[in-house]
Design a protein around this motif. Sequence first.
Motif, PDB file in Angstrom:
ATOM      1  N   PHE A  61       0.818  -1.211   0.000  1.00  0.00           N
ATOM      2  CA  PHE A  61       0.000   0.000   0.000  1.00  0.00           C
ATOM      3  C   PHE A  61       0.852   1.261   0.000  1.00  0.00           C
ATOM      4  CE2 PHE A  61      -3.724  -2.536   1.410  1.00  0.00           C
ATOM      5  CZ  PHE A  61      -4.630  -2.045   0.484  1.00  0.00           C
ATOM      6  N   VAL A  62       1.939   1.255   0.767  1.00  0.00           N
ATOM      7  CA  VAL A  62       2.817   2.426   0.811  1.00  0.00           C
ATOM      8  C   VAL A  62       3.484   2.637  -0.543  1.00  0.00           C
ATOM      9  CG1 VAL A  62       4.957   3.311   1.815  1.00  0.00           C
ATOM     10  CG2 VAL A  62       3.169   2.417   3.295  1.00  0.00           C
ATOM     11  N   ASP A  63       3.958   1.571  -1.171  1.00  0.00           N
ATOM     12  CA  ASP A  63       4.590   1.681  -2.490  1.00  0.00           C
ATOM     13  C   ASP A  63       3.598   2.213  -3.521  1.00  0.00           C
ATOM     14  OD1 ASP A  63       6.664   1.283  -4.479  1.00  0.00           O
ATOM     15  OD2 ASP A  63       5.501  -0.466  -5.140  1.00  0.00           O
ATOM     16  N   HIS A  64       2.393   1.659  -3.518  1.00  0.00           N
ATOM     17  CA  HIS A  64       1.380   2.094  -4.487  1.00  0.00           C
ATOM     18  C   HIS A  64       0.994   3.559  -4.243  1.00  0.00           C
ATOM     19  CE1 HIS A  64      -1.525   1.207  -7.590  1.00  0.00           C
ATOM     20  NE2 HIS A  64      -2.480   1.770  -6.856  1.00  0.00           N
ATOM     21  N   GLY A  65       0.829   3.932  -2.981  1.00  0.00           N
ATOM     22  CA  GLY A  65       0.493   5.319  -2.654  1.00  0.00           C
ATOM     23  C   GLY A  65       1.601   6.286  -3.029  1.00  0.00           C
ATOM     24  N   THR A  66       2.845   5.868  -2.816  1.00  0.00           N
ATOM     25  CA  THR A  66       3.983   6.712  -3.186  1.00  0.00           C
ATOM     26  C   THR A  66       4.039   6.905  -4.698  1.00  0.00           C
ATOM     27  OG1 THR A  66       5.207   5.873  -1.281  1.00  0.00           O
ATOM     28  CG2 THR A  66       6.485   6.963  -2.988  1.00  0.00           C
ATOM     29  N   ARG A  67       3.739   5.859  -5.437  1.00  0.00           N
ATOM     30  CA  ARG A  67       3.718   5.965  -6.899  1.00  0.00           C
ATOM     31  C   ARG A  67       2.606   6.913  -7.370  1.00  0.00           C
ATOM     32  NH1 ARG A  67       6.827   2.074  -9.567  1.00  0.00           N
ATOM     33  NH2 ARG A  67       7.753   0.588  -8.121  1.00  0.00           N
ATOM     34  N   HIS A  68       1.457   6.851  -6.703  1.00  0.00           N
ATOM     35  CA  HIS A  68       0.381   7.787  -7.047  1.00  0.00           C
ATOM     36  C   HIS A  68       0.807   9.226  -6.759  1.00  0.00           C
ATOM     37  CE1 HIS A  68      -3.196   5.692  -8.428  1.00  0.00           C
ATOM     38  NE2 HIS A  68      -2.823   4.672  -7.666  1.00  0.00           N
ATOM     39  N   GLY A  69       1.464   9.436  -5.637  1.00  0.00           N
ATOM     40  CA  GLY A  69       1.966  10.768  -5.312  1.00  0.00           C
ATOM     41  C   GLY A  69       2.969  11.267  -6.338  1.00  0.00           C
ATOM     42  N   TRP A  70       3.865  10.398  -6.755  1.00  0.00           N
ATOM     43  CA  TRP A  70       4.861  10.748  -7.764  1.00  0.00           C
ATOM     44  C   TRP A  70       4.176  11.092  -9.093  1.00  0.00           C
ATOM     45  CZ3 TRP A  70       9.773  12.109  -7.851  1.00  0.00           C
ATOM     46  CH2 TRP A  70      10.435  12.127  -9.077  1.00  0.00           C
ATOM     47  N   ALA A  71       3.170  10.308  -9.454  1.00  0.00           N
ATOM     48  CA  ALA A  71       2.458  10.548 -10.711  1.00  0.00           C
ATOM     49  C   ALA A  71       1.724  11.888 -10.662  1.00  0.00           C
ATOM     50  CB  ALA A  71       1.478   9.409 -10.994  1.00  0.00           C
ATOM     51  N   ARG A  72       1.134  12.229  -9.533  1.00  0.00           N
ATOM     52  CA  ARG A  72       0.472  13.537  -9.413  1.00  0.00           C
ATOM     53  C   ARG A  72       1.478  14.667  -9.494  1.00  0.00           C
ATOM     54  NH1 ARG A  72      -1.939  11.652  -4.585  1.00  0.00           N
ATOM     55  NH2 ARG A  72      -3.531  10.181  -5.212  1.00  0.00           N
ATOM     56  N   LEU A  73       2.657  14.455  -8.920  1.00  0.00           N
ATOM     57  CA  LEU A  73       3.682  15.487  -8.897  1.00  0.00           C
ATOM     58  C   LEU A  73       4.331  15.694 -10.264  1.00  0.00           C
ATOM     59  CD1 LEU A  73       5.280  17.373  -6.964  1.00  0.00           C
ATOM     60  CD2 LEU A  73       6.909  15.502  -6.686  1.00  0.00           C
ATOM     61  N   THR A  74       4.621  14.605 -10.969  1.00  0.00           N
ATOM     62  CA  THR A  74       5.367  14.702 -12.221  1.00  0.00           C
ATOM     63  C   THR A  74       4.520  14.477 -13.464  1.00  0.00           C
ATOM     64  OG1 THR A  74       5.961  12.364 -12.242  1.00  0.00           O
ATOM     65  CG2 THR A  74       7.451  13.879 -11.084  1.00  0.00           C
ATOM     66  N   GLY A  75       3.359  13.841 -13.293  1.00  0.00           N
ATOM     67  CA  GLY A  75       2.526  13.518 -14.448  1.00  0.00           C
ATOM     68  C   GLY A  75       2.887  12.208 -15.113  1.00  0.00           C
ATOM     69  N   GLU A  76       3.887  11.506 -14.587  1.00  0.00           N
ATOM     70  CA  GLU A  76       4.296  10.223 -15.162  1.00  0.00           C
ATOM     71  C   GLU A  76       4.265   9.140 -14.104  1.00  0.00           C
ATOM     72  OE1 GLU A  76       7.837  10.114 -17.455  1.00  0.00           O
ATOM     73  OE2 GLU A  76       7.589  12.170 -18.145  1.00  0.00           O
ATOM     74  N   TRP A  77       3.720   7.966 -14.472  1.00  0.00           N
ATOM     75  CA  TRP A  77       3.650   6.841 -13.563  1.00  0.00           C
ATOM     76  C   TRP A  77       4.988   6.118 -13.542  1.00  0.00           C
ATOM     77  CZ3 TRP A  77       0.468   5.278  -9.904  1.00  0.00           C
ATOM     78  CH2 TRP A  77       0.610   3.972  -9.418  1.00  0.00           C
ATOM     79  N   PRO A  78       5.601   5.915 -12.377  1.00  0.00           N
ATOM     80  CA  PRO A  78       6.893   5.222 -12.297  1.00  0.00           C
ATOM     81  C   PRO A  78       6.709   3.706 -12.278  1.00  0.00           C
ATOM     82  CG  PRO A  78       6.269   6.021 -10.142  1.00  0.00           C
ATOM     83  CD  PRO A  78       5.197   6.467 -11.102  1.00  0.00           C
ATOM     84  N   GLY A  79       6.714   3.092 -13.418  1.00  0.00           N
ATOM     85  CA  GLY A  79       6.529   1.645 -13.499  1.00  0.00           C
ATOM     86  C   GLY A  79       5.549   1.296 -14.588  1.00  0.00           C
ATOM     87  N   GLU A  80       5.074   0.076 -14.556  1.00  0.00           N
ATOM     88  CA  GLU A  80       4.140  -0.400 -15.570  1.00  0.00           C
ATOM     89  C   GLU A  80       2.724   0.077 -15.259  1.00  0.00           C
ATOM     90  OE1 GLU A  80       4.460  -4.627 -15.875  1.00  0.00           O
ATOM     91  OE2 GLU A  80       6.636  -4.563 -15.924  1.00  0.00           O
ATOM     92  N   GLU A  81       1.946   0.293 -16.286  1.00  0.00           N
ATOM     93  CA  GLU A  81       0.561   0.732 -16.111  1.00  0.00           C
ATOM     94  C   GLU A  81      -0.329  -0.378 -15.582  1.00  0.00           C
ATOM     95  OE1 GLU A  81      -0.950   3.783 -16.518  1.00  0.00           O
ATOM     96  OE2 GLU A  81       1.057   4.606 -16.760  1.00  0.00           O
ATOM     97  N   ARG A  82      -0.119  -1.603 -16.073  1.00  0.00           N
ATOM     98  CA  ARG A  82      -0.935  -2.735 -15.647  1.00  0.00           C
ATOM     99  C   ARG A  82      -0.125  -4.017 -15.863  1.00  0.00           C
ATOM    100  NH1 ARG A  82      -6.080  -2.357 -17.797  1.00  0.00           N
ATOM    101  NH2 ARG A  82      -5.749  -0.163 -18.061  1.00  0.00           N
ATOM    102  N   PRO A  83      -0.553  -5.111 -15.234  1.00  0.00           N
ATOM    103  CA  PRO A  83       0.171  -6.389 -15.433  1.00  0.00           C
ATOM    104  C   PRO A  83       0.073  -6.855 -16.878  1.00  0.00           C
ATOM    105  CG  PRO A  83      -1.395  -6.542 -13.609  1.00  0.00           C
ATOM    106  CD  PRO A  83      -1.632  -5.233 -14.285  1.00  0.00           C
ATOM    107  N   GLU A  84       1.121  -7.557 -17.301  1.00  0.00           N
ATOM    108  CA  GLU A  84       1.116  -8.117 -18.654  1.00  0.00           C
ATOM    109  C   GLU A  84       0.215  -9.339 -18.711  1.00  0.00           C
ATOM    110  OE1 GLU A  84       5.007  -8.974 -20.068  1.00  0.00           O
ATOM    111  OE2 GLU A  84       5.788  -7.034 -19.466  1.00  0.00           O
ATOM    112  N   ASN A  85      -0.491  -9.507 -19.842  1.00  0.00           N
ATOM    113  CA  ASN A  85      -1.291 -10.709 -20.065  1.00  0.00           C
ATOM    114  C   ASN A  85      -0.478 -11.703 -20.853  1.00  0.00           C
ATOM    115  OD1 ASN A  85      -3.562  -9.660 -18.794  1.00  0.00           O
ATOM    116  ND2 ASN A  85      -4.277  -8.686 -20.660  1.00  0.00           N
ATOM    117  N   ASP A  86      -0.424 -12.928 -20.362  1.00  0.00           N
ATOM    118  CA  ASP A  86       0.343 -13.963 -21.080  1.00  0.00           C
ATOM    119  C   ASP A  86      -0.526 -14.714 -22.041  1.00  0.00           C
ATOM    120  OD1 ASP A  86       2.721 -13.342 -19.865  1.00  0.00           O
ATOM    121  OD2 ASP A  86       2.397 -14.740 -18.205  1.00  0.00           O
TER     122      ASP A  86
END
Length: 86
Positions: A61-86
Amino acid sequence: MPVSILVGVLAGQLSKKLFDFAWTAVKDEEAPRPKHRELPYVELVVALLIEGAIARLVRGFVDHGTRHGWARLTGEWPGEERPEND
């Protein structure tokens, strides 16, 4: 990098406090730790499983929340948007 280290340390402390609170709610004594000499292995296994689950949950939860904060601050999501489908 320094922010992620600080947030990780804080998440670890939070998960430890949550585990201690949860354990005392179930059993009115100090949580078993591997350093204790006389301890039933079943109780240690249960405590470690609960502690690990709480730590993973808080860290996620902390990692996900930190990523949301970063995305709001910079406008870019740090990491993948969604899991890959195999």
